[in-house]
Design a protein around this motif. Structure first.
Motif, short mmCIF file in Angstrom:
data_model
loop_
_atom_site.label_atom_id
_atom_site.label_comp_id
_atom_site.label_asym_id
_atom_site.label_seq_id
_atom_site.Cartn_x
_atom_site.Cartn_y
_atom_site.Cartn_z
N LEU A 247 -26.61 42.40 -16.46
CA LEU A 247 -26.55 43.75 -15.90
C LEU A 247 -25.12 44.25 -15.84
CD1 LEU A 247 -28.48 45.83 -14.64
CD2 LEU A 247 -27.90 44.88 -12.44
N LYS A 248 -24.20 43.35 -15.51
CA LYS A 248 -22.78 43.71 -15.45
C LYS A 248 -22.28 44.17 -16.83
CE LYS A 248 -21.40 42.92 -11.23
NZ LYS A 248 -21.02 44.01 -10.39
N THR A 249 -22.77 43.56 -17.89
CA THR A 249 -22.36 43.95 -19.23
C THR A 249 -22.83 45.38 -19.53
OG1 THR A 249 -22.47 41.66 -19.98
CG2 THR A 249 -22.54 43.36 -21.68
N VAL A 250 -24.05 45.70 -19.15
CA VAL A 250 -24.57 47.06 -19.35
C VAL A 250 -23.72 48.05 -18.55
CG1 VAL A 250 -26.53 48.62 -19.00
CG2 VAL A 250 -26.92 46.30 -19.85
N ASP B 161 -29.32 36.11 -10.21
CA ASP B 161 -27.90 36.30 -9.90
C ASP B 161 -27.67 36.47 -8.41
OD1 ASP B 161 -27.32 36.11 -12.58
OD2 ASP B 161 -27.13 38.29 -12.87
N VAL B 162 -28.48 37.32 -7.79
CA VAL B 162 -28.31 37.60 -6.37
C VAL B 162 -28.67 36.38 -5.53
CG1 VAL B 162 -29.12 39.03 -4.44
CG2 VAL B 162 -28.57 40.10 -6.64
N SER C 268 -38.60 40.26 -4.61
CA SER C 268 -39.46 41.29 -4.02
C SER C 268 -38.70 42.59 -3.77
CB SER C 268 -40.09 40.78 -2.72
OG SER C 268 -39.11 40.65 -1.71
N VAL C 269 -37.38 42.50 -3.62
CA VAL C 269 -36.56 43.69 -3.43
C VAL C 269 -36.13 44.28 -4.78
CG1 VAL C 269 -34.37 44.56 -2.51
CG2 VAL C 269 -35.71 42.91 -1.19
N LEU C 270 -35.71 43.43 -5.71
CA LEU C 270 -35.09 43.89 -6.95
C LEU C 270 -36.06 44.10 -8.11
CD1 LEU C 270 -31.85 41.73 -6.93
CD2 LEU C 270 -32.12 44.11 -6.24
N ARG C 271 -37.13 43.34 -8.15
CA ARG C 271 -38.13 43.42 -9.22
C ARG C 271 -37.53 43.16 -10.62
NH1 ARG C 271 -42.51 42.40 -6.77
NH2 ARG C 271 -43.10 43.87 -5.19
N SER C 272 -36.54 42.31 -10.67
CA SER C 272 -35.93 41.92 -11.94
C SER C 272 -35.56 40.44 -11.85
CB SER C 272 -34.68 42.75 -12.21
OG SER C 272 -33.89 42.14 -13.20
N THR C 273 -36.06 39.68 -12.79
CA THR C 273 -35.83 38.24 -12.76
C THR C 273 -34.34 37.91 -12.87
OG1 THR C 273 -37.98 37.89 -13.77
CG2 THR C 273 -36.44 36.06 -13.85
#
Length: 160
Positions: A136-139, A24-25, A14-19
């Protein structure tokens, strides 16, 4: 962990809007919860765990925004300004865009994809990660390394 994993994932999502980011979090939050169990005061376990997970998600989101702010100004200075009025400015702008395309072609392919996606196509880290099937870390790493490569190989006076 099994009992609250799904619940915590939804709170983080609900905070990040990314599966991917939420997964990860959530894992990071579960590790933090486990490590913090000795400090737990036996009052509202679900609330305590949710607070840890949501705080982790907020920290993650802030970190993403900081990284984006740090990288954005440098490349934007290289792009031509809007509002061209004279023929000379249009010609100069066309030459500059052509030169930028040529320079982009010189960037190593693994960096070029993320540079174009982020700075030219204006996609978010999350969109790029999803499209390329990477984390995301790779990007973040690729954009950081691309920025370093650009600093080493592009001469400032060519953009002045």
């Amino acid at each position: 962990m099994e009992k609250y994993n799904s619940y915590l994932f939804h709170a983080v999502f609900s905070v990040l809007r990314s599966t991917k980011d939420a997964e990860d979090v959530t894992q990071e939050a579960l590790l933090k919860i486990y490590a913090s169990l000795p400090q737990y005061q036996h009052q509202g376990l679900k609330t305590w765990m949710t607070r840890i997970a949501v705080n982790k998600a907020i920290d993650h989101k802030r970190a993403l925004e900081r990284k984006r702010e740090q990288l954005t100004p440098d490349i934007e200075e290289l792009l031509p300004a809007d509002g061209i009025h004279t023929v000379e400015e249009e010609v100069f702008d066309k030459q500059r865009k052509q030169q930028l395309r040529q320079y982009l072609d010189d960037i190593p392919a693994n960096y070029r994809e993320v540079v174009v996606a982020y700075y030219i196509e204006e996609k978010s880290y999350l969109e790029i990660a999803a499209e390329q099937g990477v984390t995301l870390k790779t990007v973040e790493s690729k954009l950081y390394r691309a920025k370093q490569w650009i600093r080493r190989h592009w001469k400032e006076e060519e953009w002045g």
